[in-house]
Enzyme design. Structure first.
Site: not given
Length: 281
Positions: A31, A54, A81, A132, A146, A150, A179
């Site tokens: 997705t 979404d 994710n 996380s 942020y 988590k 990444t």
């Protein structure tokens, strides 16, 4: 053959997990907000169902889960994710920025989980992998808001692990991996910048993040491979840290907590009723 439901499958860890799962002969419900980004990478694979999602849209999450079940019959692994970062001191973050972040990183995770869990309960099996971060285990300056999302993911994962046996909830804790997380496609930076934070750890984190982008120590492909090893093991851990930086910070955090507890242990214990006390109405 396992059935995977992966959010944020268009790039980063999501795309790498999709690749690993397909290579293993598993089926994947991949997705993403933009389906084209998934189909361009993986083409018309017989074990792939690309679905627009979404994660902040609960109805869409339910539709995606139903479509996956209709195609493959089961979901054995839900990989939550999808998410993004917010960089800035806690004071600098606006209410709108915070609400938008929680809508994806926490409430979106919950919406997708609620959409998939009924099928796992019907199967009486399954794994939920909640992504996380080391930022959910240790509070970094500049990453407070942020990290708080988590920390929420960590608490939800631990509670669900106790609630969902024989299905299980797991928490994946990556450190800094190479990444696009520090790029503008995955990282929002608080628009407000308060001068008093310049030169402090929170202020310095802005320049650190820019310099560290694509220079992080973690290898994303190895993490994706590690996820497969974890899922296929007989007894996957509740929390799976990935990366040498994550392991070092967890060890440092444990040592710090143990030291602080030892110093304040007597005061902590002094607040209970005496063991022989009788509490009357």
């Amino acid at each position: 053959m396992k059935g995977w439901f992966i959010t944020g499958a268009s790039r980063g860890f999501g795309a790498l997990m999709t690749k690993e799962a397909l290579a293993s002969g598993d089926a994947v419900i991949a997705t993403a907000r933009n389906l084209k980004t998934v189909t361009e990478q993986f083409g018309d694979h017989p074990n792939l169902l690309a679905v627009a999602l979404d994660v902040t849209n609960e109805a869409q999450a339910k539709e995606a889960a139903a479509a996956g079940i209709a195609r493959f019959g089961r979901v054995d692994v839900l990989a939550n994710n999808a998410g993004y970062g917010l960089l800035g001191a806690v004071e600098e973050a606006t209410a709108e920025e915070i609400e938008r972040l929680y809508a994806t990183n926490v409430f979106g995770l919950l919406k997708v989980t609620r959409a998939v869990l009924p099928y796992m309960r019907r199967q009486r099996s399954g794994h939920i992998l909640n992504f996380s971060s080391i930022g959910g285990y240790f509070g970094y300056p500049g990453w407070g808001v942020y990290g708080s999302t988590k920390f929420a993911v960590e608490g939800l994962s631990e509670s669900m692990a106790a609630e969902l046996e024989p299905s299980a909830s797991r928490c994946v804790e990556p450190g800094f991996f190479r990444t696009d997380f520090l790029a503008d496609t995955s990282l929002a930076i608080s628009l407000a910048s308060i001068g008093d934070y310049e030169g402090t750890p929170a202020g310095n984190m802005r320049s650190f993040a820019a310099d560290a982008n694509h220079a992080q120590p973690g290898n994303p492909a190895r993490l994706a491979s590690g996820i497969m090893t974890m899922i296929n093991s007989a007894n996957p851990p509740l929390r799976m840290p990935f990366g040498s930086d994550t392991v070092a910070m967890i060890e440092q955090q444990h040592a710090s907590v143990e030291e602080e507890l030892a110093g304040w242990r007597q005061l902590a214990l002094s607040t209970d009723f005496p063991s022989d006390a009788t509490i009357s109405a």
